[in-house]
Motif scaffolding. Structure first.
Motif, PDB file in Angstrom:
ATOM      1  N   SER A   1      -3.390  -2.896  -8.465  1.00  0.00           N
ATOM      2  CA  SER A   1      -4.607  -3.365  -7.799  1.00  0.00           C
ATOM      3  C   SER A   1      -4.494  -3.286  -6.281  1.00  0.00           C
ATOM      4  N   ALA A   2      -3.262  -3.262  -5.759  1.00  0.00           N
ATOM      5  CA  ALA A   2      -3.057  -3.152  -4.317  1.00  0.00           C
ATOM      6  C   ALA A   2      -2.674  -1.730  -3.911  1.00  0.00           C
ATOM      7  N   GLY A   3      -2.858  -0.761  -4.806  1.00  0.00           N
ATOM      8  CA  GLY A   3      -2.528   0.625  -4.502  1.00  0.00           C
ATOM      9  C   GLY A   3      -1.385   1.134  -5.357  1.00  0.00           C
ATOM     10  N   ARG A   4      -1.042   2.367  -5.109  1.00  0.00           N
ATOM     11  CA  ARG A   4       0.009   3.030  -5.886  1.00  0.00           C
ATOM     12  C   ARG A   4       1.381   2.675  -5.321  1.00  0.00           C
ATOM     13  N   PHE A   5       2.360   2.409  -6.226  1.00  0.00           N
ATOM     14  CA  PHE A   5       3.720   2.121  -5.785  1.00  0.00           C
ATOM     15  C   PHE A   5       4.721   2.700  -6.780  1.00  0.00           C
TER      16      PHE A   5
ATOM     17  N   TRP B   1       5.708   5.922 -11.098  1.00  0.00           N
ATOM     18  CA  TRP B   1       4.605   5.600 -10.199  1.00  0.00           C
ATOM     19  C   TRP B   1       3.601   4.761 -10.966  1.00  0.00           C
TER      20      TRP B   1
ATOM     21  N   GLU C   1      -0.169   2.681 -10.766  1.00  0.00           N
ATOM     22  CA  GLU C   1      -1.439   2.423 -10.087  1.00  0.00           C
ATOM     23  C   GLU C   1      -1.710   0.937 -10.210  1.00  0.00           C
TER      24      GLU C   1
END
Length: 195
Positions: A120-124, A116, A118
């Motif tokens: 800049s556009a969210g967690r992926f 996972w 973190e």
């Protein structure tokens, strides 16, 4: 060079300078494979990967474009091992299908299927693929053996007295999912982890 079994080779050198140069200048390539070398120690066991690390090329497929810089790639790659090298075409604009990084991994540990991140556009969730790892167990996720010889399979079965079948207490990694027709077996590891 002397073969000591289990695909291990013991190399001896005439000088300490030669040893240091070989150990510090790697990784080395032989027939297209990365060849890792470590200093021998008395605790070495050819049947175990305890304390052994190796350089392995990993691929990070479908990486978001905002992660394509040295800092982000090194940060993500460090979750899998110690980053060593970026593939020379990694930062070319025409090559964005996957990022390719050489990392030194601890062979005794379970390989990760992803991490996972973190961003800049969210967690992926970033998947990973490993190159040229021949012996990988799809049951426990460790290098050096296949499912048929996995230590997780060696267990004392609990007898079901009603039907005479044995129950394997070590099979918690495999889940059965029903799609309405027949059960589908879902496992964490499989051929998709290989390039």
């Amino acid at each position: 060079m002397t073969s000591i079994g289990m695909n291990w080779i013991l190399c001896s050198f005439k000088t300490n300078d030669a040893v240091e140069e070989i150990l510090n200048r790697g990784p080395w390539y032989i027939s297209g494979f990365i060849f890792g070398m470590d200093r021998w120690c008395p605790e070495f066991d050819p049947n175990s990967f305890k304390g052994i690390s190796a350089p392995v090329w990993i691929r990070l497929p479908n990486l978001p474009l905002y992660c394509w810089d040295e800092d982000n790639l090194a940060r993500i790659a460090s979750c899998f091992g110690t980053p060593m090298y970026f593939y020379s075409n990694t930062f070319r604009w025409g090559k964005r299908e996957f990022s390719r990084i050489c990392v030194r991994i601890e062979l005794e540990k379970k390989l990760l299927i992803g991490v996972w991140v973190e961003g800049s556009a969210g967690r992926f969730f970033q998947r990973v693929e490993y190159e040229k790892i021949d012996l990988l167990c799809y049951q426990c996720g460790k290098v050096g053996h296949e499912v048929k010889s996995c230590p997780k399979n060696v267990s004392v079965g609990i007898q079901d007295l009603k039907c005479g079948k044995s129950f394997d207490a070590n099979n918690e990694d495999i889940k059965e999912v029903t799609d309405g027709k027949k059960p589908i077996t879902s496992a964490e590891f499989g051929p998709w982890i290989h390039v």
